[in-house]
Design an enzyme around this catalytic site. Structure first.
Site, PDB file in Angstrom:
ATOM      1  N   TYR A 191      26.869  18.004   1.602  1.00 29.63           N
ATOM      2  CA  TYR A 191      27.672  18.112   0.391  1.00 29.63           C
ATOM      3  C   TYR A 191      28.747  17.018   0.368  1.00 29.63           C
ATOM      4  O   TYR A 191      28.692  16.088   1.158  1.00 29.63           O
ATOM      5  CB  TYR A 191      28.223  19.532   0.264  1.00 29.63           C
ATOM      6  CG  TYR A 191      27.102  20.542   0.134  1.00 29.63           C
ATOM      7  CD1 TYR A 191      26.245  20.507  -0.970  1.00 29.63           C
ATOM      8  CD2 TYR A 191      26.831  21.475   1.136  1.00 29.63           C
ATOM      9  CE1 TYR A 191      25.180  21.395  -1.083  1.00 29.63           C
ATOM     10  CE2 TYR A 191      25.768  22.366   1.029  1.00 29.63           C
ATOM     11  CZ  TYR A 191      24.945  22.314  -0.079  1.00 29.63           C
ATOM     12  OH  TYR A 191      23.884  23.172  -0.186  1.00 29.63           O
ATOM     13  N   ARG A 284      19.535  22.973  16.411  1.00 29.69           N
ATOM     14  CA  ARG A 284      18.476  23.832  16.948  1.00 29.69           C
ATOM     15  C   ARG A 284      17.162  23.079  17.099  1.00 29.69           C
ATOM     16  O   ARG A 284      16.106  23.528  16.664  1.00 29.69           O
ATOM     17  CB  ARG A 284      18.268  25.062  16.073  1.00 29.69           C
ATOM     18  CG  ARG A 284      19.355  26.092  16.221  1.00 29.69           C
ATOM     19  CD  ARG A 284      19.295  26.809  17.543  1.00 29.69           C
ATOM     20  NE  ARG A 284      20.427  27.721  17.698  1.00 29.69           N
ATOM     21  CZ  ARG A 284      20.975  28.034  18.845  1.00 29.69           C
ATOM     22  NH1 ARG A 284      20.523  27.477  19.960  1.00 29.69           N
ATOM     23  NH2 ARG A 284      21.974  28.872  18.912  1.00 29.69           N
ATOM     24  N   SER A 320      27.440  27.679  14.886  1.00 31.95           N
ATOM     25  CA  SER A 320      26.527  28.377  13.984  1.00 31.95           C
ATOM     26  C   SER A 320      25.183  27.672  14.015  1.00 31.95           C
ATOM     27  O   SER A 320      25.071  26.536  14.469  1.00 31.95           O
ATOM     28  CB  SER A 320      27.071  28.385  12.548  1.00 31.95           C
ATOM     29  OG  SER A 320      27.108  27.061  12.025  1.00 31.95           O
ATOM     30  N   GLY A 321      24.160  28.370  13.535  1.00 35.26           N
ATOM     31  CA  GLY A 321      22.851  27.751  13.415  1.00 35.26           C
ATOM     32  C   GLY A 321      21.778  28.403  14.248  1.00 35.26           C
ATOM     33  O   GLY A 321      21.591  28.057  15.413  1.00 35.26           O
ATOM     34  N   GLY A 322      21.063  29.384  13.682  1.00 37.79           N
ATOM     35  CA  GLY A 322      19.907  29.964  14.348  1.00 37.79           C
ATOM     36  C   GLY A 322      20.218  30.869  15.518  1.00 37.79           C
ATOM     37  O   GLY A 322      19.353  31.110  16.365  1.00 37.79           O
TER      38      GLY A 322
END
Length: 391
Positions: A191, A284, A320-322
């Protein structure tokens, strides 16, 4: 105890002091777009959704929230730039506080990841560049439910950037007016801020492009402005140096990530007060073999990236992430993260913390209901292990 050493006595369910906030556990609700704020205004459904996922002493981050009328790239995402929106958010924040939780508002500008239908007067989305997002993988979701290719954006003039920074600052002040405990600056996932950070997007030749320091300048100005407006202890920052979502590639994610960390550490030193946290999305590689745009990676590359950023950052580090329960426990016990944010698992399991504690069976999420406008189905109707009470 250093991050490298870890602490085997700490778990996802250990208490944690995040600056001025005393958290009862380390499981965080990650910010997730859900498209339920009709016409950009929060409603009772949002209050129910967030209250369901609140625990006493728990920490929640709101969905991405628009900082200006042209900052959206999805239908029916909430804003925080008008008085009507500020008043509407109060019911959401009050519902979380009534359950004893803390909540930050994620400030979001999608930049080029938008469409004329979301822009005032049907104009072009803004970005660091005039290069559009490639059409071979990505499509923008329109209000009628169709998906079309992303349009060509308009590169911001350097003289326009202070106004965008001001949008973040005013939105941060509005978030505090609405009762939020703080804000998170969304600098990740392709973004607007990420469009300045990543050299695969940013092709500018002015003070906002070229070197890593120049590419970090916009984020630096946003952080400085927001900290000046509401105080460092109420500000978190999210970045994703190795995530390629929406063509957000970088030739050297580790160096970029370390540059961001160095910049934030320096700002904290000058300001004399720490930020609330740094929130990093990891790629990940070991789970998927590659990032979304197809760049190959390895366990070693991922571990080096995350551990390096964790060790370099002077403050609370959120990953964060999986993550599942086991990976989250491992991250905390090994000192790789202070906090772990969960997304899709929290969508389908409003009582995720309780389920994790007793190794309860998890509900399966339904992707088809992630971005609908239904205030119940796929939003507030996922079952609890025990009856839900707002009080």
């Amino acid at each position: 105890m250093t991050a490298a050493q870890g602490n085997s006595n700490e778990t996802l369910f250990s208490s944690y002091k995040m600056g001025r906030f005393d958290l009862s556990h380390r499981v965080v609700l990650a910010p997730m777009t859900r498209c339920r704020a009709l016409n950009g205004v929060p409603n009772a459904a949002l209050a129910e959704y967030y209250a369901q996922r609140t625990t006493p002493g728990g920490f929640l981050i709101s969905e991405g929230t628009m900082v200006s009328p042209g900052s959206a790239g999805f239908p029916h995402v909430p804003g925080i730039y008008s008085d009507e929106q500020v008043e509407a958010w109060k019911q959401v924040v009050e519902a979380v506080h009534a359950k004893g939780g803390f909540i930050f508002c994620q400030l979001w500008h999608v930049g080029r990841a938008s469409h004329a239908v979301y822009q005032p007067n049907g104009g072009s989305p803004i970005s660091s560049t005039n290069k559009p997002i490639s059409e071979n993988r990505w499509r923008v979701l329109l209000p009628d439910g169709s998906h079309v290719k992303y349009p060509k954006p308009r590169a911001l003039e350097a003289s326009e950037i202070p106004r965008v920074v001001e949008d973040y600052c005013l939105s941060a002040l509005n978030a505090i007016r609405a009762g939020f405990d703080g804000i998170e600056i969304h600098g990740a996932h392709g973004y607007l801020i990420d469009q300045f950070l990543k050299d695969g997007i940013n092709d500018r030749t002015d003070q906002y492009g070229g070197s890593i320091a120049n590419r970090c300048r916009f984020l630096k100005q946003v952080v400085e402005g927001v900290v000046s407006a509401i105080g460092a202890s109420k500000v978190g920052v999210r970045v994703s140096p190795a995530i390629d979502h929406l063509d957000a590639t970088d030739s050297d994610p580790l160096s970029l990530g370390l540059a961001v960390v160095g910049m934030l550490n320096k700002l904290q030193g000058v300001n004399g007060s720490k930020l609330a946290y740094l929130h990093v999305t990891q790629p990940r590689y070991h789970a998927y073999g590659q990032t979304e745009s197809g760049r190959q990676g390895s366990d070693e590359e991922e571990a080096k990236l995350m551990k390096s950023l964790r060790m370099a950052y002077n403050g609370t580090f959120m990953s964060s992430g999986g993550f599942n329960k086991e990976l989250g426990m491992q991250a905390v016990q090994q000192g790789d993260a202070d906090l772990v944010s969960y997304g899709r698992l929290f969508i389908a399991n409003p009582d995720l913390v309780s389920r994790f504690k007793i190794d309860g069976e998890l509900n399966k999420y339904n992707r088809k209901t992630f971005y609908t406008q239904d205030p119940v189905v796929g939003y507030t109707d996922y079952p609890f292990l025990a009856p839900f009470s707002r009080l």
